[in-house]
Write an enzyme that holds these catalytic residues in place. Structure first.
Site, PDB file in Angstrom:
ATOM      1  N   GLU A 177       0.803  -1.230   0.000  1.00 23.49           N
ATOM      2  CA  GLU A 177       0.000   0.000   0.000  1.00 23.49           C
ATOM      3  C   GLU A 177       0.838   1.284   0.000  1.00 23.49           C
ATOM      4  O   GLU A 177       0.609   2.183   0.811  1.00 23.49           O
ATOM      5  CB  GLU A 177      -0.972  -0.021   1.193  1.00 23.49           C
ATOM      6  CG  GLU A 177      -1.891  -1.228   1.148  1.00 23.49           C
ATOM      7  CD  GLU A 177      -2.729  -1.408   2.413  1.00 23.49           C
ATOM      8  OE1 GLU A 177      -2.708  -0.528   3.285  1.00 23.49           O
ATOM      9  OE2 GLU A 177      -3.412  -2.448   2.520  1.00 23.49           O
ATOM     10  N   ASN A 217       2.056  -5.056  -3.176  1.00 17.83           N
ATOM     11  CA  ASN A 217       0.665  -5.397  -2.849  1.00 17.83           C
ATOM     12  C   ASN A 217      -0.131  -4.127  -2.525  1.00 17.83           C
ATOM     13  O   ASN A 217       0.339  -3.275  -1.771  1.00 17.83           O
ATOM     14  CB  ASN A 217       0.689  -6.327  -1.614  1.00 17.83           C
ATOM     15  CG  ASN A 217      -0.664  -6.909  -1.268  1.00 17.83           C
ATOM     16  OD1 ASN A 217      -1.360  -7.444  -2.128  1.00 17.83           O
ATOM     17  ND2 ASN A 217      -1.045  -6.836   0.004  1.00 17.83           N
ATOM     18  N   HIS A 253     -10.446  -6.041  -1.580  1.00 12.98           N
ATOM     19  CA  HIS A 253     -11.428  -5.807  -0.508  1.00 12.98           C
ATOM     20  C   HIS A 253     -12.585  -5.060  -1.172  1.00 12.98           C
ATOM     21  O   HIS A 253     -12.490  -3.862  -1.444  1.00 12.98           O
ATOM     22  CB  HIS A 253     -10.823  -4.941   0.603  1.00 12.98           C
ATOM     23  CG  HIS A 253      -9.753  -5.634   1.374  1.00 12.98           C
ATOM     24  ND1 HIS A 253     -10.029  -6.651   2.266  1.00 12.98           N
ATOM     25  CD2 HIS A 253      -8.408  -5.476   1.386  1.00 12.98           C
ATOM     26  CE1 HIS A 253      -8.899  -7.085   2.801  1.00 12.98           C
ATOM     27  NE2 HIS A 253      -7.901  -6.392   2.278  1.00 12.98           N
ATOM     28  N   GLU A 283      -6.248 -10.554  -0.985  1.00 17.60           N
ATOM     29  CA  GLU A 283      -6.978 -10.279   0.264  1.00 17.60           C
ATOM     30  C   GLU A 283      -8.487 -10.194   0.044  1.00 17.60           C
ATOM     31  O   GLU A 283      -9.160  -9.369   0.659  1.00 17.60           O
ATOM     32  CB  GLU A 283      -6.480  -8.960   0.902  1.00 17.60           C
ATOM     33  CG  GLU A 283      -4.986  -8.899   1.119  1.00 17.60           C
ATOM     34  CD  GLU A 283      -4.519  -7.692   1.926  1.00 17.60           C
ATOM     35  OE1 GLU A 283      -5.357  -7.001   2.540  1.00 17.60           O
ATOM     36  OE2 GLU A 283      -3.303  -7.445   1.950  1.00 17.60           O
ATOM     37  N   ASP A 285     -12.305 -10.083   0.151  1.00 21.41           N
ATOM     38  CA  ASP A 285     -13.506 -10.286   0.956  1.00 21.41           C
ATOM     39  C   ASP A 285     -14.591  -9.397   0.367  1.00 21.41           C
ATOM     40  O   ASP A 285     -14.307  -8.473  -0.399  1.00 21.41           O
ATOM     41  CB  ASP A 285     -13.306 -10.052   2.466  1.00 21.41           C
ATOM     42  CG  ASP A 285     -12.591  -8.762   2.832  1.00 21.41           C
ATOM     43  OD1 ASP A 285     -12.599  -7.814   2.017  1.00 21.41           O
ATOM     44  OD2 ASP A 285     -12.036  -8.690   3.943  1.00 21.41           O
TER      45      ASP A 285
END
Ligand code: 9MR
Length: 373
Positions: A177, A217, A253, A283, A285
């Site tokens: 990030e 990432n 996400h 990641e 979700d």
């Protein structure tokens, strides 16, 4: 609080072709229930096919983040993890504040526990992460350091951690990030070292483990747009400068009412692959709390998003892993973060597979991929 009854679904677990439709149809709301913090051992014996067995035969990684406390305390958690996944990412145990809480004093007990579990169950570990703007120890954020000191501290941190797991952790999220909305995000590293901290971090990780595949990432750059263009430009520049970058992690996400469209994700993966990079969904979700539909409709929509994202990844040879940010609704970062209940993952809080699980089974079953590893 709403909860979902999925027992009926389990009867259909051996019928992958119709799983998704039946799964969605079989879901029903049971109304108000108290959340169960520590579920009884409801975990099913190994069923075929599992996500893991389907992924394995396609030389593909299906993964999840791991909460070390749940792994230690809940038999259903560890059993489901070992049964369904061949890749794990420690959720916090490898971060800076966990691993170097005092300057030069490293604590690896939690990370060791996860790595040992992964080794015992033949799972790959995605090391996460070495350089981030947050979750830093107080000694670092409260201190005043020169550029040279910051460089030494970051180098020591990276070298120590990556070396420790050489041979056991061969994929690392080296920088996490670093991008804001188009320009590099402010951080102690950017301010104190300058933008070259990114290249440096990759060089040090390479030095500590020449075999490791090193990733950049980030979130919000999965499809096409300002942020993903900026990430693309960043990684292209790194490759041109000879930085040992192997791949880009697309976090994913997303929420039921905010997600990138599949065509854009595909195009983004393809342009990264064209640079010679690997891509992984790292990641995923799917937040449900901002959607007003009944739970059954929300879970169907969630299943569709999971299935489509996996399908997209499987359709790009360079996309080598599909990792979710947890697997049971009993352990997700989202409720703590938003202060509201949510159901973002593929198993419910009692470790029963949700429609999203069956959508992943279906996507894997239908993939003809023989894969890369
Ligand atoms: O899920 C993680 C949460 O438990 C931690 O408190 C938090 C800070 O370490 O990090 C969360 O994980 C984040 C990940 O490391 C990077 N991408 C966003 C994830 C969710 O915030």
């Amino acid at each position: 609080m709403e909860s979902v009854n999925l027992e009926v679904l389990q009867r259909f677990i051996r019928l992958p072709g119709i799983l998704l439709i039946l799964g969605i149809a079989a879901c029903s709301l049971t109304g108000i229930q108290t959340p169960i913090a520590k579920p009884a051992l409801t975990v099913q014996p190994a069923q075929a096919p599992t996500l893991r067995s389907l992924a394995q035969s396609r030389r593909f990684y299906i993964g999840t983040t791991v909460n070390v406390n749940a792994l230690r305390d809940e038999a259903a958690y560890s059993a489901t993890l070992a049964r369904e996944f061949n890749m794990v990412t420690p959720e916090v145990s490898m971060k800076f504040s966990e691993t170097e809480p005092q300057r030069g004093i490293f604590t690896f007990a939690q990370a060791d526990y996860i790595v040992a579990f992964a080794q015992a169950h033949q799972m790959q570990v995605r090391g996460h992460n070495l350089v981030w703007y947050t979750d830093l120890p107080a000694w670092l954020t409260n201190g005043k350091f020169t550029r040279a000191e910051l460089i030494t501290m970051l180098r020591d941190h990276i070298i120590t951690e990556v070396k420790r797991y050489r041979g056991q952790v061969n994929i690392w999220d080296v920088v996490n990030e670093a991008m804001g909305d188009g320009t590099l995000r402010d951080s102690i590293w950017l301010r104190g070292i300058g933008p070259e901290y990114i290249d440096m971090a990759f060089q040090w990780a390479r030095e500590a483990n020449p075999q490791a595949r090193l990733f950049y990432n980030d979130y919000g750059g999965e499809g096409l747009g300002r942020k993903s263009d900026a990430i693309y430009a960043l990684v292209k520049g790194m490759l041109q400068r000879g930085v040992p970058l192997a791949g880009v992690g697309l976090q994913m996400h997303i929420s039921l009412n905010s997600y990138p469209n599949q065509k854009d994700v595909l195009a983004n993966m393809q342009r990264l692959a064209a640079l010679g990079l690997e891509v992984q969904i790292t990641e995923m979700d799917v937040k449900t709390q901002d959607d007003a539909r009944p739970m059954q409709a929300k879970l169907a929509a969630q299943a569709q998003l999971y299935g489509e994202m996996l399908q997209t990844c499987l359709s790009v040879t360079a996309c080598t892993a599909f990792v979710m940010w947890g697997f049971t609704d009993a352990h997700s970062w989202i409720p703590a973060f938003t202060g509201r209940p949510d159901y973002p993952l593929i198993f419910d809080a009692l470790y029963r597979p949700k429609p999203a699980y069956f959508a992943l089974v279906q996507a894997l079953s239908q993939s003809t991929r023989v894969g890369v590893k």
